[in-house]
Design a protein around this motif. Structure first.
Motif, PDB file in Angstrom:
ATOM      1  N   TYR A 257      39.631  46.180  37.862  1.00 31.27           N
ATOM      2  CA  TYR A 257      40.839  44.849  37.994  1.00 31.27           C
ATOM      3  C   TYR A 257      40.762  45.012  36.679  1.00 31.27           C
ATOM      4  O   TYR A 257      39.912  44.446  36.363  1.00 31.27           O
TER       5      TYR A 257
ATOM      6  N   SER B 101      45.754  40.720  36.411  1.00 32.28           N
ATOM      7  CA  SER B 101      46.060  41.477  37.472  1.00 32.28           C
ATOM      8  C   SER B 101      44.850  40.136  38.328  1.00 32.28           C
ATOM      9  O   SER B 101      45.279  39.703  40.333  1.00 32.28           O
TER      10      SER B 101
ATOM     11  N   GLY C 209      47.060  37.494  40.538  1.00 33.18           N
ATOM     12  CA  GLY C 209      48.085  38.248  41.781  1.00 33.18           C
ATOM     13  C   GLY C 209      47.996  36.917  42.768  1.00 33.18           C
ATOM     14  O   GLY C 209      47.032  36.343  42.954  1.00 33.18           O
TER      15      GLY C 209
ATOM     16  N   GLY D 181      43.819  39.346  44.735  1.00 27.70           N
ATOM     17  CA  GLY D 181      44.560  38.116  44.051  1.00 27.70           C
ATOM     18  C   GLY D 181      44.157  36.260  44.305  1.00 27.70           C
ATOM     19  O   GLY D 181      44.647  36.056  45.749  1.00 27.70           O
TER      20      GLY D 181
END
Lengths: 253, 323
Positions: free
Chosen positions: B57, B61, B65, B76
């Motif tokens: 990731y 993000s 997130g 997230g």
């Protein structure tokens, strides 16, 4: 009121914590507009006595007094006396100078601001005036906004003098005011005090006999919390009456 | 017996003694290094554990997130980071003003007997295990929020900013913040008090001598000269509050959501780690994601601590030089 009594001390006793007595039944009359020197060996109570004149003793935990201190005939320990007014009346030069965390200018202006609004030109003039009296103006006029702590210790002591004088006291108290200074700065402060005695009643606690002789018009000798001898400096130094004074003056303790 | 017989053979011991000293100083040096090694080791271990997640990731993000659904592979951190900030900031809003005033009172006004009673009491408060604060929060604070604060908030027909909620339980940010405030207050009082007592008496006397009142002295001299120190004590309190786990976890509700009100439930980072580590570890990346949460928390706390230490050190250095 020349040569009149300015500060009168009646039956004054002072105690620190655990009832340790620092002043024993002190009775004194301190003359108007002269330099009074308080001498005596360490621990004799001379600083304690000085602290009773501006009610600084009550800042010490557990300290208390009995008796009276009269300034201009009024007991400063009267319950309805405003302590800030008493302190405004009595300027203080401490053993070593303490600068407030602000500029040279603000240090001198501090007391004026505390006691009400003086602004702009008026304040500038006052600051200049008192720095001149303290003999510092020429040295600092170009750097009034620098931190006061950037000055030498001798200059700082003169800032203290200007700061104290700015609130227009009647009395100047000096607690060994030159003991932290180099000889030249010390001589400078002594010269200021001699100038100032025309307008102020000055009381100086001193450790050095020579300084006491240079400055004193009136002399007080203390020992173990008691006033042993007090009188015009000439008499005390040249014709001491008490055994203990004679001993002190000849350097026995 | 001759006089010689009483003499100790000093020369013989000199060499081993010096060697002892050298060895001793080396041992102590290594022991002193351990904290530093630990700090580095912990950070490195967390980074290594987080690496698998970071490979899959993007940092943006993860930090930005708002979805946390490990089973769907959504990690997230934003709800947890913002929950941590909500609880911590609110705790400070509650704790800082009374703490600073208490510290000022203790150092400037309180009599010696009062000071000598209050200091140990504050130390004791700071020493109470956090789980006890948590229990107290559940028994006292949560019901108070539920029965008093929430009905009050709901009494505004159009709602009230920061007080709107559909969480009726009392478990939420406000409860967490109150418990946390009580926990960090003694600490802020102690540090601020120390900063104030470092100001020499002579400075106060200089102000009082021209006829200033105590209050004027505090306002014009003491606060300006200790402002940085007070700030640092607050930042230190902040970093403590941020890492506090147990007591907050017990009263904050632990719901993954972006909080919009101080009455909402929330899920701060320490609670996330403490509640979940060791469970459902078969979920891919879950282990790594929890380590990532720990890393974020560690970095946040480290930054605050380093900053406040630097401020305090500079201030104290200046205090010593100037006075």
């Amino acid at each position: 009121m020349m040569n009149d009594t300015h500060i009168e001390i009646r039956n004054l006793n002072a105690y620190y914590e655990r009832n340790q007595q620092a002043l024993i039944n002190v009775n004194l009359k301190i003359p108007h507009r002269q330099i009074t020197v308080i001498m005596g060996p360490s621990g004799c109570g001379k600083t304690t006595l000085l602290k009773t004149f501006n009610r600084f003793l009550e800042l010490t935990d557990g300290a208390r007094i009995t008796g009276e201190v009269l300034i201009d005939g009024e007991n400063i320990y009267d319950p309805d006396k405003d302590v800030t007014e008493i302190r405004k009346k009595t300027g203080l030069l401490a053993q070593r100078p303490y600068m407030l965390p602000m500029s040279i200018y603000e240090n001198v202006a501090y007391g004026l601001r505390i006691h009400g609004a003086k602004h702009g030109k008026e304040l500038d003039q006052a600051v200049q005036h008192y720095l001149e009296i303290a003999g510092l103006w020429d040295e600092v006029k170009d750097r009034l906004n620098s931190p006061a702590t950037s000055l030498s210790i001798g200059q700082q002591q003169r800032v203290c003098l200007a700061r104290g004088l700015a609130v227009e006291p009647e009395i100047l108290l000096g607690d060994e005011p030159t003991s932290a200074l180099d000889p030249i700065s010390a001589a400078n402060i002594e010269a200021r005090l001699l100038d100032l005695k025309e307008d102020y009643t000055i009381v100086v606690v001193t450790h050095t006999l020579r300084q006491a002789k240079r400055l004193g018009d009136y002399a007080i000798f203390m020992y173990l919390g008691e006033v042993v001898e007090a009188g015009p400096a000439k008499e005390v130094f040249e014709h001491p009456k008490e055994e203990r004074t004679i001993g002190y003056l000849s350097g026995q303790f | 017996m001759t006089a010689e017989a009483h003499k100790l053979p000093l020369g013989q011991r000199l060499f081993p003694r010096r060697q002892h000293d050298r060895i001793g100083s080396k041992v102590l040096f290594v022991l002193t290094l351990i904290p530093m090694i630990l700090l580095i080791a912990i950070t490195v271990a967390l980074v290594i554990k987080t690496l698998p997640l970071l490979r899959e990731y993007s940092l943006a993000s993860l930090l930005g997130g708002t979805e946390w659904k490990p089973l769907k592979g959504l990690f997230g951190y934003l709800p947890f980071i913002s929950a941590t900030l909500w609880v911590t900031i609110l705790a400070l809003v509650i704790a800082v003003p009374p703490s600073l005033l208490t510290a000022i009172y203790l150092s400037e006004y309180a009599s010696k007997p009062l000071r000598s009673v209050m200091k140990p009491i504050l130390d004791l408060l700071a020493a109470i295990p956090s789980v006890i604060y948590g229990v107290w929060g559940m028994l006292v604070i949560v019901p108070w929020v539920q029965n008093k604060v929430i009905p009050f908030a709901n009494s505004f027909p159009n709602g009230f900013p920061l007080l709107n909620t559909d969480n009726p339980t009392g478990f939420g940010i406000l409860s967490g913040a109150i418990v946390l405030a009580v926990m960090v207050a003694p600490f802020i009082v102690a540090v601020t008090n120390e900063v104030l007592t470092a100001v020499p008496e002579g400075i106060r006397h200089a102000s009082l001598a021209v006829g200033a009142t105590r209050l004027q002295t505090i306002q014009r001299v003491l606060i300006p000269s200790t402002r940085q120190g007070m700030f640092a004590s607050v930042v230190l309190g902040f970093s403590r509050a941020m890492g506090e786990t147990m007591a907050v976890l017990m009263v904050v509700g632990n719901v993954v959501q972006m909080p919009g009100s101080i009455l909402d439930a929330a899920y701060p980072l320490p609670a996330l780690i403490a509640n979940n580590y060791g469970e459902m570890m078969s979920i891919p990346m879950y282990d790594s994601a929890l380590m990532g949460a720990a890393l974020i928390l560690l970095v946040m706390v480290l930054i605050l601590n380093i900053a406040s230490t630097l401020i305090l050190r500079r201030l104290m250095g200046r205090v010593r030089r100037a006075w």
